[in-house]
Structures are given as C-alpha cells and as structure tokens.
Design a protein around this motif. Structure first.
Motif, PDB file in Angstrom:
ATOM      1  N   MET A 157       0.851  -1.188   0.000  1.00  0.00           N
ATOM      2  CA  MET A 157       0.000   0.000   0.000  1.00  0.00           C
ATOM      3  C   MET A 157       0.889   1.242   0.000  1.00  0.00           C
ATOM      4  O   MET A 157       1.871   1.315   0.716  1.00  0.00           O
ATOM      5  N   GLY A 158       0.506   2.196  -0.814  1.00  0.00           N
ATOM      6  CA  GLY A 158       1.223   3.453  -0.892  1.00  0.00           C
ATOM      7  C   GLY A 158       0.360   4.587  -0.364  1.00  0.00           C
ATOM      8  O   GLY A 158      -0.551   4.374   0.417  1.00  0.00           O
ATOM      9  N   PHE A 159       0.655   5.776  -0.826  1.00  0.00           N
ATOM     10  CA  PHE A 159      -0.147   6.925  -0.435  1.00  0.00           C
ATOM     11  C   PHE A 159      -0.262   7.869  -1.616  1.00  0.00           C
ATOM     12  O   PHE A 159       0.573   7.873  -2.516  1.00  0.00           O
ATOM     13  N   CYS A 160      -1.315   8.666  -1.612  1.00  0.00           N
ATOM     14  CA  CYS A 160      -1.562   9.627  -2.680  1.00  0.00           C
ATOM     15  C   CYS A 160      -0.532  10.738  -2.599  1.00  0.00           C
ATOM     16  O   CYS A 160      -0.290  11.303  -1.530  1.00  0.00           O
ATOM     17  N   ASN A 161       0.061  11.078  -3.727  1.00  0.00           N
ATOM     18  CA  ASN A 161       1.061  12.130  -3.803  1.00  0.00           C
ATOM     19  C   ASN A 161       0.445  13.515  -3.984  1.00  0.00           C
ATOM     20  O   ASN A 161       1.115  14.451  -4.392  1.00  0.00           O
ATOM     21  N   SER A 162      -0.839  13.625  -3.659  1.00  0.00           N
ATOM     22  CA  SER A 162      -1.502  14.919  -3.646  1.00  0.00           C
ATOM     23  C   SER A 162      -2.056  15.207  -2.253  1.00  0.00           C
ATOM     24  O   SER A 162      -1.764  16.233  -1.670  1.00  0.00           O
ATOM     25  N   CYS A 163      -2.835  14.253  -1.716  1.00  0.00           N
ATOM     26  CA  CYS A 163      -3.484  14.477  -0.415  1.00  0.00           C
ATOM     27  C   CYS A 163      -2.863  13.677   0.722  1.00  0.00           C
ATOM     28  O   CYS A 163      -3.174  13.917   1.877  1.00  0.00           O
ATOM     29  N   GLY A 164      -2.024  12.695   0.400  1.00  0.00           N
ATOM     30  CA  GLY A 164      -1.360  11.907   1.430  1.00  0.00           C
ATOM     31  C   GLY A 164      -2.149  10.726   1.938  1.00  0.00           C
ATOM     32  O   GLY A 164      -1.690   9.985   2.795  1.00  0.00           O
ATOM     33  N   LYS A 165      -3.349  10.520   1.406  1.00  0.00           N
ATOM     34  CA  LYS A 165      -4.206   9.418   1.838  1.00  0.00           C
ATOM     35  C   LYS A 165      -3.568   8.071   1.478  1.00  0.00           C
ATOM     36  O   LYS A 165      -3.054   7.902   0.374  1.00  0.00           O
ATOM     37  N   PRO A 166      -3.607   7.090   2.402  1.00  0.00           N
ATOM     38  CA  PRO A 166      -3.134   5.750   2.041  1.00  0.00           C
ATOM     39  C   PRO A 166      -4.007   5.178   0.916  1.00  0.00           C
ATOM     40  O   PRO A 166      -5.225   5.336   0.941  1.00  0.00           O
ATOM     41  N   ILE A 167      -3.361   4.579  -0.083  1.00  0.00           N
ATOM     42  CA  ILE A 167      -4.129   4.018  -1.193  1.00  0.00           C
ATOM     43  C   ILE A 167      -3.660   2.611  -1.551  1.00  0.00           C
ATOM     44  O   ILE A 167      -2.491   2.293  -1.465  1.00  0.00           O
ATOM     45  N   GLY A 168      -4.627   1.822  -1.941  1.00  0.00           N
ATOM     46  CA  GLY A 168      -4.381   0.492  -2.479  1.00  0.00           C
ATOM     47  C   GLY A 168      -4.915   0.453  -3.898  1.00  0.00           C
ATOM     48  O   GLY A 168      -5.393   1.467  -4.434  1.00  0.00           O
ATOM     49  N   LYS A 169      -4.878  -0.702  -4.529  1.00  0.00           N
ATOM     50  CA  LYS A 169      -5.269  -0.829  -5.935  1.00  0.00           C
ATOM     51  C   LYS A 169      -6.652  -0.268  -6.230  1.00  0.00           C
ATOM     52  O   LYS A 169      -6.864   0.361  -7.256  1.00  0.00           O
ATOM     53  N   LYS A 170      -7.603  -0.490  -5.337  1.00  0.00           N
ATOM     54  CA  LYS A 170      -8.974  -0.024  -5.599  1.00  0.00           C
ATOM     55  C   LYS A 170      -9.123   1.493  -5.457  1.00  0.00           C
ATOM     56  O   LYS A 170     -10.126   2.062  -5.872  1.00  0.00           O
ATOM     57  N   ASP A 171      -8.111   2.137  -4.897  1.00  0.00           N
ATOM     58  CA  ASP A 171      -8.178   3.579  -4.652  1.00  0.00           C
ATOM     59  C   ASP A 171      -7.404   4.411  -5.668  1.00  0.00           C
ATOM     60  O   ASP A 171      -7.418   5.633  -5.591  1.00  0.00           O
ATOM     61  N   TYR A 172      -6.689   3.749  -6.598  1.00  0.00           N
ATOM     62  CA  TYR A 172      -5.856   4.487  -7.548  1.00  0.00           C
ATOM     63  C   TYR A 172      -6.691   5.411  -8.429  1.00  0.00           C
ATOM     64  O   TYR A 172      -7.793   5.067  -8.847  1.00  0.00           O
ATOM     65  N   GLY A 173      -6.118   6.567  -8.734  1.00  0.00           N
ATOM     66  CA  GLY A 173      -6.714   7.449  -9.724  1.00  0.00           C
ATOM     67  C   GLY A 173      -6.551   6.822 -11.092  1.00  0.00           C
ATOM     68  O   GLY A 173      -5.992   5.726 -11.229  1.00  0.00           O
ATOM     69  N   THR A 174      -7.048   7.513 -12.111  1.00  0.00           N
ATOM     70  CA  THR A 174      -6.975   6.960 -13.463  1.00  0.00           C
ATOM     71  C   THR A 174      -6.284   7.922 -14.418  1.00  0.00           C
ATOM     72  O   THR A 174      -6.427   9.136 -14.319  1.00  0.00           O
ATOM     73  N   ASN A 175      -5.527   7.325 -15.344  1.00  0.00           N
ATOM     74  CA  ASN A 175      -4.912   8.093 -16.415  1.00  0.00           C
ATOM     75  C   ASN A 175      -5.954   8.360 -17.494  1.00  0.00           C
ATOM     76  O   ASN A 175      -7.062   7.831 -17.455  1.00  0.00           O
ATOM     77  N   GLU A 176      -5.576   9.157 -18.475  1.00  0.00           N
ATOM     78  CA  GLU A 176      -6.495   9.513 -19.554  1.00  0.00           C
ATOM     79  C   GLU A 176      -7.028   8.283 -20.286  1.00  0.00           C
ATOM     80  O   GLU A 176      -8.188   8.252 -20.697  1.00  0.00           O
ATOM     81  N   ASP A 177      -6.191   7.243 -20.411  1.00  0.00           N
ATOM     82  CA  ASP A 177      -6.616   6.027 -21.105  1.00  0.00           C
ATOM     83  C   ASP A 177      -7.374   5.053 -20.207  1.00  0.00           C
ATOM     84  O   ASP A 177      -7.713   3.951 -20.609  1.00  0.00           O
ATOM     85  N   GLY A 178      -7.642   5.448 -18.963  1.00  0.00           N
ATOM     86  CA  GLY A 178      -8.388   4.609 -18.034  1.00  0.00           C
ATOM     87  C   GLY A 178      -7.519   3.686 -17.194  1.00  0.00           C
ATOM     88  O   GLY A 178      -8.019   3.030 -16.285  1.00  0.00           O
ATOM     89  N   SER A 179      -6.239   3.632 -17.479  1.00  0.00           N
ATOM     90  CA  SER A 179      -5.340   2.784 -16.691  1.00  0.00           C
ATOM     91  C   SER A 179      -5.123   3.406 -15.312  1.00  0.00           C
ATOM     92  O   SER A 179      -5.281   4.610 -15.136  1.00  0.00           O
ATOM     93  N   PRO A 180      -4.772   2.568 -14.333  1.00  0.00           N
ATOM     94  CA  PRO A 180      -4.566   3.099 -12.983  1.00  0.00           C
ATOM     95  C   PRO A 180      -3.345   4.009 -12.899  1.00  0.00           C
ATOM     96  O   PRO A 180      -2.338   3.767 -13.543  1.00  0.00           O
TER      97      PRO A 180
END
Length: 94
Positions: free
Chosen positions: A1-24
């Motif tokens: 598990m990592g963390f968001c490089n904007s808000c610092g929230k811990p994130i796992g696979k289900k929490d990832y943002g998306t790129n323009e092509d829909g990839s995590p």
C-alpha cells in the motif's frame, strides 16, 4: 500500500486514480486524479493542508489543531504534486 502524492491518503489498488486512457495511476488517489487530470486543479497547497488537518481532527477528536497542522505542513509539501525543487539560481548566496 502506498499513499496519494496529492493528499497523502493511504491508497491500495482499488483507490488508484486513473490516467487519460483509463489505466490506474499509482501516484494519486481517485479523489484527487481522474482521467489524467487533477479533480481540483486549482486547489492550493495551503487549502489542502487545511482540508487534511480538519479531516485528521474529525477522525481523532483529541488531536489539537496545531498538531494536525504540524503533521500536514511537514508531510504534504514533500509530495509529488506540491514539491518544488529549490531555485538556487535566483537565490542570493551572500
């Protein structure tokens, strides 16, 4: 598990943002980054610090505002979205 490089929230696979092509996008959470763009492109670092400090205090009523702000002020500016390389060329070295 990592963390968001904007808000610092811990994130796992289900929490990832998306790129323009829909990839995590593994750098940012879905709350901060969708479809290759920040969800709040105009939010400032100070606004994020205030928001995250309030969230911390809401989750822990015993946490004082100065403590929460100290934590977020020490952490958030070092994240990828907010970090700025020092500009030594424009610094007075005297």
């Amino acid at each position: 598990m990592g963390f968001c490089n904007s808000c610092g929230k811990p994130i796992g696979k289900k929490d990832y943002g998306t790129n323009e092509d829909g990839s995590p996008n593994m750098d940012y959470c879905i709350e901060c980054f969708e479809n290759g763009e920040f969800t709040e492109p105009d939010i400032t670092l100070n606004e994020m610090i205030v928001r995250k400090s309030k969230e911390m205090m809401a989750k822990n009523p015993n946490l004082r505002e100065t403590e929460a702000t100290g934590i977020t002020t020490g952490f958030l500016p070092n994240l990828k979205r907010w970090y700025k390389e020092p500009d030594y060329e424009n610094e007075d070295l005297m």
